[in-house]
Design a protein around this motif. Sequence first.
Motif, mmCIF file in Angstrom:
data_model
loop_
_atom_site.group_PDB
_atom_site.id
_atom_site.type_symbol
_atom_site.label_atom_id
_atom_site.label_comp_id
_atom_site.label_asym_id
_atom_site.label_seq_id
_atom_site.Cartn_x
_atom_site.Cartn_y
_atom_site.Cartn_z
ATOM 1 N N VAL A 108 0.832 -1.216 0.000
ATOM 2 C CA VAL A 108 0.000 0.000 0.000
ATOM 3 C C VAL A 108 0.863 1.262 0.000
ATOM 4 C CG1 VAL A 108 -1.714 1.295 1.349
ATOM 5 C CG2 VAL A 108 -1.947 -1.184 1.090
ATOM 6 N N GLY A 109 1.887 1.292 0.851
ATOM 7 C CA GLY A 109 2.738 2.485 0.933
ATOM 8 C C GLY A 109 3.431 2.773 -0.387
ATOM 9 N N GLU A 112 0.847 4.271 -2.743
ATOM 10 C CA GLU A 112 0.474 5.631 -2.319
ATOM 11 C C GLU A 112 1.492 6.643 -2.842
ATOM 12 O OE1 GLU A 112 -2.094 4.915 1.781
ATOM 13 O OE2 GLU A 112 0.056 5.331 1.912
ATOM 14 N N LYS A 113 2.773 6.245 -2.823
ATOM 15 C CA LYS A 113 3.810 7.166 -3.323
ATOM 16 C C LYS A 113 3.609 7.495 -4.797
ATOM 17 C CE LYS A 113 7.442 5.986 -0.197
ATOM 18 N NZ LYS A 113 8.113 4.763 0.119
ATOM 19 N N LYS A 117 -4.898 5.571 -4.432
ATOM 20 C CA LYS A 117 -5.680 5.716 -3.200
ATOM 21 C C LYS A 117 -6.441 4.424 -2.916
ATOM 22 C CE LYS A 117 -6.437 10.696 -3.299
ATOM 23 N NZ LYS A 117 -5.200 10.942 -4.013
ATOM 24 N N THR A 118 -6.570 4.121 -1.615
ATOM 25 C CA THR A 118 -7.320 2.918 -1.222
ATOM 26 C C THR A 118 -8.805 3.125 -1.507
ATOM 27 O OG1 THR A 118 -5.702 2.422 0.476
ATOM 28 C CG2 THR A 118 -7.868 1.419 0.735
ATOM 29 N N THR A 144 -5.336 -5.129 -0.473
ATOM 30 C CA THR A 144 -6.007 -3.826 -0.496
ATOM 31 C C THR A 144 -6.248 -3.427 -1.948
ATOM 32 O OG1 THR A 144 -4.924 -3.175 1.558
ATOM 33 C CG2 THR A 144 -5.761 -1.392 0.168
ATOM 34 N N MET A 146 -6.676 -0.530 -4.629
ATOM 35 C CA MET A 146 -6.278 0.886 -4.769
ATOM 36 C C MET A 146 -6.450 1.284 -6.223
ATOM 37 S SD MET A 146 -2.738 0.867 -2.568
ATOM 38 C CE MET A 146 -2.758 2.616 -2.159
#
Length: 166
Positions: A108-109, A112-113, A117-118, A144, A146
Motif C-alpha cells: 500500500v505504501g 500511495e507514493k 488511493k485505497t 487492499t 487501490m
Amino acid sequence: MFVRKAFVKDAPDIYNLVNLYARDGLLLPRSMSSIYEDIRDFWVCEEEGKLVGCAALHVVWEDLAEIKSLAVAPHMKGKGIGGLLVRACVEEAKQLGIRRVFVLTYAVGFFEKHGFKTIPKDKLPHKVWGECINCIKFPSCDETAMWIELDTCVEELGVVDLRHEV
Ligand SMILES: CC(C)(COP(=O)(O)OP(=O)(O)OC[C@H]1O[C@@H](n2cnc3c(N)ncnc32)[C@H](O)[C@@H]1OP(=O)(O)O)[C@@H](O)C(=O)NCCC(=O)NCCS
C-alpha cells in the motif's frame, strides 16, 4: 537500466520472476500460456541484458485497467525500478484513454507514493474477481484495492515517451 515493452522472448524470465513471489502469496501465479497470451500487456526492466523487473497493464473495461504481476528481482529492489514500471503502465493507460488504473496489493505504501488511493473492493466490477480462484488465499482475500484516477489527454498522445532510463 531501462524499461521497455516486453518481447515474446522475455516470457520465461517473466514466468520465473512472477512465480518467485507467487510462492509467498505476494502475486498470483502465472502460467507460461497466460504470459504468452498477455505478452503485449507487459513492461520489463532490463539491466545489462538481464530482465530484472516486470509489470503488466491489463485492460478490464472501457474506463478501467489493472496493474498485474509487478515484480522486481530481489537483488534489484529499492533502486526505483518498481516505480518506473508503475509509471510506464500509468502512462500507457493514459495513452489508451483509460480513466482509472487499479491494483490489488499488499504494498500500500509503495502505491500511495505513486498517487494511488485505497478504495472499497466493491467499487471494482465483478469481472475482476474471476481469476481469484487461482490464488492460494481464495476466498479470504486480504489484499487492499487501490486506484489512480487519470486525466487522459488525447491531444498529448504523440509526445508521451514510454521509454524510461535511470
Ligand atoms: C513492490 C516492489 C515491486 C517495489 O519495487 P522496488 O523496485 O523495490 O520499488 P522502488 O525502488 O521503486 O520503490 C521503493 C520504495 O517502495 C517501498 N516499498 C517497497 N515494497 C513495499 C511494500 N511491500 N510496502 C510498502 N512500501 C514498499 C520501499 O520501502 C521504498 O520506499 P522509499 O523510497 O521511501 O525508500 C518490489 O518490492 C517487489 O517486487 N515486491 C514483491 C512483489 C510484490 O509485492 N509486487 C506488488 C504486487 S501489486
